[in-house]
Design a protein around this motif. Sequence first.
Motif, PDB file in Angstrom:
ATOM      1  N   SER A  63       0.561  -9.543 -57.919  1.00 23.71           N
ATOM      2  CA  SER A  63      -0.086  -8.712 -58.937  1.00 23.71           C
ATOM      3  C   SER A  63      -0.304  -9.433 -60.256  1.00 23.71           C
ATOM      4  O   SER A  63      -1.095  -8.970 -61.089  1.00 23.71           O
ATOM      5  CB  SER A  63       0.729  -7.436 -59.177  1.00 23.71           C
ATOM      6  OG  SER A  63       2.043  -7.774 -59.589  1.00 23.71           O
ATOM      7  N   GLU A  89      -1.275  -1.184 -66.096  1.00 23.59           N
ATOM      8  CA  GLU A  89      -0.241  -1.163 -65.058  1.00 23.59           C
ATOM      9  C   GLU A  89       0.840  -2.226 -65.268  1.00 23.59           C
ATOM     10  O   GLU A  89       1.827  -2.258 -64.535  1.00 23.59           O
ATOM     11  CB  GLU A  89      -0.865  -1.324 -63.663  1.00 23.59           C
ATOM     12  CG  GLU A  89      -1.816  -2.494 -63.523  1.00 23.59           C
ATOM     13  CD  GLU A  89      -3.274  -2.094 -63.712  1.00 23.59           C
ATOM     14  OE1 GLU A  89      -3.570  -1.262 -64.609  1.00 23.59           O
ATOM     15  OE2 GLU A  89      -4.116  -2.624 -62.955  1.00 23.59           O
ATOM     16  N   ASP A  90       0.663  -3.109 -66.248  1.00 21.30           N
ATOM     17  CA  ASP A  90       1.709  -4.066 -66.601  1.00 21.30           C
ATOM     18  C   ASP A  90       2.744  -3.444 -67.534  1.00 21.30           C
ATOM     19  O   ASP A  90       3.763  -4.084 -67.835  1.00 21.30           O
ATOM     20  CB  ASP A  90       1.101  -5.298 -67.289  1.00 21.30           C
ATOM     21  CG  ASP A  90       0.203  -6.101 -66.367  1.00 21.30           C
ATOM     22  OD1 ASP A  90      -0.879  -6.535 -66.825  1.00 21.30           O
ATOM     23  OD2 ASP A  90       0.576  -6.302 -65.188  1.00 21.30           O
TER      24      ASP A  90
END
Length: 125
Positions: A63, A89-90
């Motif tokens: 990812s 999303e980090d």
Amino acid sequence: QLQLVESGGGLVQPGGSLRLSCAASGITLDYYAIGWFRQAPGKEREGVACLSSRGGSMDYADSVKGRFTISGDNAKNTVYLQMNDLKPEDTAVYYCAASFGYSGSLQSVYEWDYWGQGTQVTVSS
């Protein structure tokens, strides 16, 4: 006494960058692999990147490949995580961890011997 201290977290817009630092005391990075993990609310802690002892090799989660870079400065006993092109999303608390020996596994948190207290990274507009 062994201690890992993370710093460099904060709030950043999508597409932005941050550099996290993990300062180690009480150990020498010549003998420890260092890993970066993250944990988002309601999710399990996951491996992000790791650096073998003496900086011989690096490993990344799929990812973050191509966006994050792990590096070390053994003279400063510090490992860095450069994070570029950050995405919402980090967003997570990022932890560094130390494992005695050449390398550590990103797939198992149980293989890591020591942990820092974490630093919050929030990616939001």
